[in-house]
Scaffold this motif. Structure first.
Motif, short mmCIF file in Angstrom:
data_model
loop_
_atom_site.label_atom_id
_atom_site.label_comp_id
_atom_site.label_asym_id
_atom_site.label_seq_id
_atom_site.Cartn_x
_atom_site.Cartn_y
_atom_site.Cartn_z
N LEU A 79 9.77 12.62 -3.99
CA LEU A 79 10.61 12.21 -5.12
C LEU A 79 11.96 11.67 -4.64
O LEU A 79 12.47 10.68 -5.19
CB LEU A 79 10.84 13.40 -6.06
N ALA A 80 12.52 12.29 -3.62
CA ALA A 80 13.80 11.83 -3.08
C ALA A 80 13.65 10.45 -2.44
O ALA A 80 14.54 9.59 -2.59
CB ALA A 80 14.33 12.84 -2.05
N ASP A 81 12.53 10.22 -1.76
CA ASP A 81 12.29 8.91 -1.14
C ASP A 81 12.16 7.82 -2.19
O ASP A 81 12.66 6.70 -2.01
CB ASP A 81 11.03 8.96 -0.27
N GLU A 135 5.26 23.53 -13.30
CA GLU A 135 4.67 23.97 -12.04
C GLU A 135 5.68 23.80 -10.90
O GLU A 135 6.45 22.83 -10.89
CB GLU A 135 3.41 23.18 -11.73
N PRO A 136 5.66 24.70 -9.94
CA PRO A 136 6.55 24.55 -8.77
C PRO A 136 6.06 23.41 -7.87
O PRO A 136 4.87 23.09 -7.84
CB PRO A 136 6.44 25.90 -8.06
N ILE A 137 7.00 22.79 -7.16
CA ILE A 137 6.63 21.71 -6.23
C ILE A 137 7.04 22.10 -4.82
O ILE A 137 7.99 22.87 -4.62
CB ILE A 137 7.27 20.36 -6.62
N SER A 138 6.35 21.55 -3.84
CA SER A 138 6.61 21.86 -2.44
C SER A 138 7.79 21.05 -1.92
O SER A 138 8.27 20.11 -2.58
CB SER A 138 5.37 21.57 -1.61
N LYS A 139 8.23 21.41 -0.70
CA LYS A 139 9.29 20.63 -0.05
C LYS A 139 8.84 19.20 0.20
O LYS A 139 9.64 18.26 0.08
CB LYS A 139 9.69 21.30 1.26
N GLU A 140 7.59 19.04 0.54
CA GLU A 140 7.06 17.70 0.77
C GLU A 140 7.07 16.88 -0.51
O GLU A 140 7.39 15.68 -0.50
CB GLU A 140 5.64 17.80 1.33
N ASP A 141 6.72 17.53 -1.63
CA ASP A 141 6.76 16.84 -2.92
C ASP A 141 8.19 16.44 -3.28
O ASP A 141 8.45 15.34 -3.77
CB ASP A 141 6.20 17.75 -4.02
N ALA A 142 9.12 17.35 -3.00
CA ALA A 142 10.53 17.05 -3.29
C ALA A 142 11.01 15.88 -2.44
O ALA A 142 11.79 15.03 -2.92
CB ALA A 142 11.38 18.29 -3.03
N GLU A 192 5.77 14.41 -10.91
CA GLU A 192 6.61 14.51 -12.10
C GLU A 192 5.84 15.12 -13.26
O GLU A 192 6.41 15.87 -14.08
CB GLU A 192 7.14 13.13 -12.46
N VAL A 193 4.56 14.83 -13.36
CA VAL A 193 3.73 15.44 -14.41
C VAL A 193 3.67 16.95 -14.21
O VAL A 193 3.81 17.74 -15.17
CB VAL A 193 2.31 14.84 -14.40
N ARG A 194 3.50 17.39 -12.96
CA ARG A 194 3.45 18.82 -12.67
C ARG A 194 4.80 19.47 -12.94
O ARG A 194 4.87 20.60 -13.44
CB ARG A 194 3.04 19.05 -11.22
N GLN A 195 5.88 18.76 -12.61
CA GLN A 195 7.22 19.29 -12.86
C GLN A 195 7.44 19.53 -14.35
O GLN A 195 7.95 20.58 -14.77
CB GLN A 195 8.29 18.33 -12.34
N MET A 200 0.82 -1.21 0.00
CA MET A 200 0.00 0.00 0.00
C MET A 200 0.86 1.27 0.00
O MET A 200 0.62 2.20 -0.78
CB MET A 200 -0.92 -0.01 1.21
N MET A 201 1.88 1.30 0.86
CA MET A 201 2.72 2.49 0.95
C MET A 201 3.49 2.74 -0.34
O MET A 201 3.59 3.88 -0.82
CB MET A 201 3.68 2.35 2.13
N THR A 202 4.03 1.67 -0.92
CA THR A 202 4.79 1.82 -2.15
C THR A 202 3.90 2.26 -3.30
O THR A 202 4.27 3.12 -4.10
CB THR A 202 5.50 0.50 -2.50
N ARG A 203 2.72 1.66 -3.36
CA ARG A 203 1.80 2.02 -4.44
C ARG A 203 1.37 3.49 -4.32
O ARG A 203 1.37 4.24 -5.31
CB ARG A 203 0.58 1.12 -4.40
N LEU A 204 1.01 3.93 -3.13
CA LEU A 204 0.60 5.32 -2.93
C LEU A 204 1.75 6.28 -3.21
O LEU A 204 1.56 7.34 -3.83
CB LEU A 204 0.09 5.51 -1.49
N GLN A 205 2.94 5.90 -2.76
CA GLN A 205 4.10 6.77 -2.98
C GLN A 205 4.42 6.90 -4.47
O GLN A 205 4.71 8.00 -4.96
CB GLN A 205 5.31 6.22 -2.21
#
Length: 456
Positions: free
Chosen positions: A209-211, A199-206, A192-195, A179-184
């Motif tokens: 992506l890093a995770d 569009e700008p991304i938040s620190k949480e979004d970054a 990535e679509v927004r990038q 579940m966690m992997t699928r949601l992540q």
């Protein structure tokens, strides 16, 4: 089909050394299971053990190999082990109830059963370090039986409940991971679509992506480590580059590495849980064939419908080199249990027909010599077919040939077991184990009159 033809196979003339009768249906199930084990082990004997973890096509993947791999993983993978675990639970009930009728105290029963499984554990270590099979199950089952024993007095309903809870707890990590992997991954894809759209991304979004990148890097690192270990195993076990000592060191290294990964507690947990389920099925009369034909029809259909569907998805994913997340992460143990129950149902349905009973009857001898056949599989495959000497076939085959080789080896062992029991009352490894337990040398040969009376 009717239930009447099932009755002649309910009890056999075979007996334990102490004269206790054996159930033919259980011996047949045990025989099917022990021979089925080779279909799971032979690829790890004929090729690098970690191949199935990261590179199933390491030694080739033809169309025939793909079919063989799919059938193996859908129909058989883990089910022979599961059936043996269930039968261990059955044996626990039978042996302890028999011991309690003869013993002076409950402590005597506990002491006798624990000693029995400590000796089995030691046999497993000999299998690992002397016969060089790092995939041994005897030491694991010996330890798991010590845990399962503590629950033996529970009713069938409680045994099943505790066993299923243990199994579900074991799956907790798989379900949560799925579940966690699928949601992540879904969230990362949207980011990535927004990038790409600027569009700008938040620190949480970054961080998300890093995770994801970190998880993929860790997986790639694990794959590189497995590749290095497989390359070392190929070098140590190949007839061209290996020797006895390099082979022995490779096998010992694999076993110690697996122990260092702390997989043994998971395997013990799995085995103990399944033993309790087997004990419950025995108390309900399911595993030995005491229920109605309608019951086994429903059991087979329902369990195969769920188990085979999930396992087919897993096999397709493996063949497609799909790294997840997959629903099989969360359901693989339930699918393994369901498919095994389907096999049990099918075998009992076959035993209720004349043709099916005749087909399965030879497996009774395999069940009575199961421990010896298990060791014989190792000797034939590891010491004759796939060592760096003798035939030296390590790394030269792939899935289709491995599965056909397993059929041939099992056919030989099945024939040998039936011939052997015409003249001997107990198989060699079973004789050694039970003689140690009894503290004396048990009789092994049949009397001339008894041997002559055995059917051809």
């Amino acid at each position: 089909m009717t239930d009447t033809t099932a009755q002649p196979l309910a009890m056999t003339t075979a007996a334990e050394p102490d004269g206790a009768p054996r159930l033919a249906s259980l011996d047949i199930l045990r025989g099917v299971a022990i021979l089925g084990i080779l279909f799971m082990n032979i690829n790890d004997m004929g090729g690098a053990l970690f191949m199935g973890w990261v590179d199933i096509g390491r030694y080739g993947m033809s169309g025939a190999d793909r079919i063989a791999f799919f059938l193996r993983n859908t129909l058989a993978d883990g089910t022979a082990r599961c059936l043996l675990e269930m039968l261990f639970g059955v044996g626990m009930v039978i042996l302890t109830e028999r011991a309690e009728r003869a013993a002076e105290s409950r402590w005597a029963v506990l002491r006798g059963y624990y000693w029995r499984n400590v000796v089995l554990f030691l046999f497993g270590l000999v299998h690992v370090f002397i016969l060089l099979w790092p995939g041994d199950i005897l030491h694991t089952y010996g330890l798991a039986a010590l845990i399962a024993f503590l629950f033996r007095r529970l009713s069938a309903r409680w045994l099943l409940g505790v066993g299923l809870v243990f199994a579900l707890l074991q799956l907790g990590g798989g379900g949560t991971g799925y579940m966690m992997t699928r949601l992540q991954d879904q969230r990362a894809a949207a980011i990535e679509v927004r990038q790409k759209a600027g569009e700008p991304i938040s620190k949480e979004d970054a961080k998300t992506l890093a995770d994801v990148d970190k998880r993929k890097a860790e997986r790639a690192k694990q794959h590189r480590e497995m590749e290095a270990r497989m390359a070392a195993e190929d070098k140590g076990r190949s007839a061209a580059t290996g020797s006895f000592m390099s082979w022995a060191q490779a096998q010992w290294s694999i076993f110690l590495y697996l122990e260092g990964m702390f997989l043994e507690p998971i395997w013990i947990w799995e085995a103990a849980a399944t033993m309790l389920i087997g004990a419950a099925l025995f108390k309900w009369g399911v595993i030995q064939g005491n229920r109605s034909t309608r019951f086994y029809l429903l059991l087979t259909f329902a369990c195969y419908a769920f188990g085979l569907a999930i396992r087919a998805i897993g096999a397709f994913n493996d063949l497609a080199d799909y790294e997840g997340p997959s629903i099989t992460w969360a359901t693989q143990e339930l699918a393994r249990l369901a498919t095994t129950l389907g096999h049990i149902g099918l075998i009992h349905l076959l035993l209720r027909t004349a043709a099916g009973a005749g087909l399965l009857k030879p497996f009774e001898a395999a069940g009575r010599t199961a421990l010896t056949l298990y060791i014989a599989q190792t000797i034939i495959c590891l010491w004759i077919l796939y060592p760096p000497f003798a035939l030296g076939l390590y790394g030269k085959h792939s899935w289709a040939v491995w599965m056909l080789t397993a059929v041939a080896v099992n056919a030989l062992l099945l024939w040998a077991a039936n011939v052997y029991l015409r003249y001997y009352r107990i198989a060699p490894v079973e004789w050694a184990w039970r003689s140690i337990l009894a503290g004396r040398s048990l009789p092994i040969r049949r009397s001339p009159r008894t041997a002559a009376a055995q059917p051809a």
